[in-house]
Structures are given as C-alpha cells and as structure tokens.
Design a protein around this motif. Structure first.
Motif, short mmCIF file in Angstrom:
data_model
loop_
_atom_site.label_atom_id
_atom_site.label_comp_id
_atom_site.label_asym_id
_atom_site.label_seq_id
_atom_site.Cartn_x
_atom_site.Cartn_y
_atom_site.Cartn_z
N GLY A 204 36.55 56.23 -93.93
CA GLY A 204 36.14 57.44 -93.25
C GLY A 204 34.65 57.38 -92.93
N LEU A 205 34.07 58.52 -92.58
CA LEU A 205 32.65 58.54 -92.22
C LEU A 205 31.80 58.66 -93.49
N VAL A 206 31.85 57.63 -94.32
CA VAL A 206 31.19 57.66 -95.62
C VAL A 206 30.39 56.38 -95.86
N CYS A 207 29.09 56.55 -96.07
CA CYS A 207 28.24 55.45 -96.48
C CYS A 207 28.51 55.15 -97.96
N MET A 208 28.69 53.89 -98.31
CA MET A 208 29.00 53.51 -99.68
C MET A 208 27.94 53.97 -100.67
N VAL A 209 26.69 54.11 -100.20
CA VAL A 209 25.58 54.45 -101.09
C VAL A 209 25.21 55.92 -101.02
N THR A 210 25.18 56.52 -99.82
CA THR A 210 24.66 57.88 -99.68
C THR A 210 25.71 58.93 -99.40
N GLY A 211 26.97 58.53 -99.16
CA GLY A 211 28.01 59.51 -98.94
C GLY A 211 28.25 59.81 -97.47
N PRO A 212 28.84 61.00 -97.15
CA PRO A 212 29.20 61.34 -95.77
C PRO A 212 28.00 61.30 -94.82
N ASN A 213 28.21 60.72 -93.64
CA ASN A 213 27.17 60.60 -92.62
C ASN A 213 27.80 60.68 -91.25
N PRO A 214 27.01 61.02 -90.22
CA PRO A 214 27.55 60.98 -88.86
C PRO A 214 27.98 59.56 -88.50
N GLU A 215 29.00 59.46 -87.69
CA GLU A 215 29.50 58.16 -87.28
C GLU A 215 28.40 57.31 -86.65
N GLN A 216 27.51 57.95 -85.88
CA GLN A 216 26.46 57.21 -85.19
C GLN A 216 25.47 56.56 -86.15
N ALA A 217 25.39 57.06 -87.39
CA ALA A 217 24.42 56.53 -88.35
C ALA A 217 24.97 55.40 -89.20
#
Length: 309
Positions: A204-217
């Motif tokens: 999903g839209l989840v950074c492994m380190v920081t959590g949920p993020n916009p798809e563009q990021a």
C-alpha cells in the motif's frame, strides 16, 4: 572537486556527501593525482562549499557504473535536445543525431572515495568559483577534478579569514586500500514500473520506515545492489519515502535485523526528524517484512562504516 547540477547525461553522477567524502572513478580526469594528505576544495559552479585535507582514499576495483550512451554511435556525450522534437541530441561531432531513449548498461570501473570528514571546514560563500579559476592549473572546466595551486588556496583562505584545515594524524592518513565498500549500497533503476507496482500492491502507500505517505513521495527501492544481481524481487524490495531512500542508499539509515527496528547513522543526530526514527519498529505487517538476509547484509555494510562516537 565539483558538485552541483550536471549538463552531462552519460551517467548518473556520484553519491557524494559534501562534508564527508567525494566519490569518483578511473574515468575522471586527474583521478591518479588525488592522494591522501592533499588539500582539497569542494565547490559548485558558483562558490566554494568547503575546504579539507584528505584523510584516506578507499578503492573498489570491482565497482560498476550505469552508463548512458547514444544508441547510434554508442558514445556518452549527449544532452537534451532543445528543439522539442526528441528528448536528446548526441554531442559527438561525428554523430549529432537525435533520439528519445539512450542505451543503458552497467559498466565496470575502479571506484574511489576520498574521505575528509575529520578535517572539513565549511566556507560556503567565502570564496567564489571565479576566484578558484584564478588559481587552477587546468582550463578544462568540464572536469569534476581540477588541480589547484596550493599556495593560492592558502592565500584565498587567509583573505577570507578561514583557517587552513588541520593535517590528519599520521594514523589517519592511509594509502589506498583495495576492495573498499562503495557508500551507495544500492543501485536503483528508473522506469521499474512493474517492480514498483508489485511493491504498492504488497504494502500500500506505506514507507517501510516512516509509515503512510502520498504515492508521489514513495520510491521503489532494491535492498540488494541491482547492478550485481540484475533482478527484481518484491521480497527484496521496499517502499521508501524519497529522502529516506537517499539516506538508505548511502548507508545512513538501516534496519536492525535482530529487532526489526530502524537504526540511524550518528551523523544524523543533529537532525531531530531523522534522529527520532532510531529505535522505531518497521511500518509493515510482520508477515510482509522484506527479505531478512537482504536487510542483514545492508545493515552490516552500513553500520560497519559508522563512527562510534
């Protein structure tokens, strides 16, 4: 040593850290002249960023570099095409043809890292690039490394009231060491649409380190060097926020495989937003944690380079 925006598109440049080390290879002019103990100035096209004394140079004889070449003449010197009909135009006098997609391939090089973190003095704005031009012994402005008159550098520093960088302790100045580890631990290819799609489906839209993020990021990151393994394996990949991806590739952020928590380079302690990531659990479900072996290898390579204080 030059940094900044590049007009040359034949490669992706180098993963330098301005105040710590400079990365280059045996294809760079004057690479043989750089030695431990040298006084160096790191600059942009506008100004000097800092001055330092090289403490050591690490050598990686088995490095690779992504080269982009003109599909017609196979040369690397090309630029963006200004007339808008195609993306690029070859800069070779014998070619000059236009094209939309360059040829891309990893080619063997001898990699070098000149380390100077213990002697760095930031001087941004105190000395201009124009002043440095007055003391260089090479007129080839396109070169990333250019020789300077040492006494001229010292004179400019004195005029700017900047102390000369310290001389490294004798035990810090070492000859090149064969088999060094490149700071850029992971090679990430652009255009990996299917790989990225598989990671978005997995996490999903989840950074492994920081959590949920916009798809563009979010970037699709390989945990293993793509240049070495040449494969896209979702279990060996992760979605990372753009800035985290950069730090991860540089080995400044890693994952402790024993605790599945984030660890950060001591150099990031001065930045609360990164420092506070240390000790946090991965932001992915336990049954979707990336390949443990890949995380372990990255962690070992990264943390073995960190300062202990």
């Amino acid at each position: 040593m030059a940094q900044g925006k590049r007009s040359f598109l034949g490669n992706e440049g180098y993963a330098d850290v301005e105040d710590s080390y400079y990365v280059y290879d045996d294809g760079v002019a004057y690479h043989k002249q750089v030695t431990a103990g040298d006084l160096v100035v790191v600059r942009t096209k506008v100004e000097a960023l800092g001055v330092a004394t090289i403490e050591q140079i690490e050598v990686n004889p088995d490095a690779t570099k992504l080269r982009r070449r003109c599909p017609h003449c196979k040369k690397t010197r090309f630029g963006r095409n200004g007339d808008g009909t195609t993306a690029y135009r070859c800069g070779s006098k014998d070619c000059g043809r236009t094209f939309d997609e360059p040829l891309e391939r990893d080619e063997p090089v001898i990699g070098f890292e000149a380390h100077y973190e213990g002697t760095w003095r930031a001087i941004r704005g105190a000395i201009t690039a124009a002043q440095l031009e007055g003391i260089t012994t090479s007129e080839a402005r396109q070169n990333a490394i250019r020789p300077l008159d040492t006494e001229g550098v010292k004179r400019l520093l004195a005029e700017a009231h900047v102390p000369s960088p310290p001389t490294p302790a004798k035990d810090k100045v070492r000859k090149p060491i064969a088999g060094g580890i490149a700071k850029s631990l992971v090679t990430v290819r652009k255009g990996q649409k299917e790989f990225r799609k598989s990671l978005l489906e997995r996490y999903g839209l989840v950074c492994m380190v920081t959590g949920p993020n916009p798809e563009q990021a979010l970037h699709a990151a390989h945990l293993r060097a793509f240049a070495k393994h040449q494969r896209h394996v979702p279990e060996e990949g992760a979605l990372l926020r753009a800035d985290i991806h950069q730090l991860f590739d540089l080995g400044m952020i890693a994952v402790d495989p024993a605790t599945l928590t984030v660890v950060v380079d001591p150099r990031l302690r001065a930045y609360p937003s990164y420092r506070d990531l240390g000790g946090q659990a991965l932001q992915v479900p336990a049954d979707k944690v990336p390949c443990m072996e890949a995380l372990r290898d990255h962690h070992q390579h990264a943390t073995s380079r960190w300062a202990t204080t």
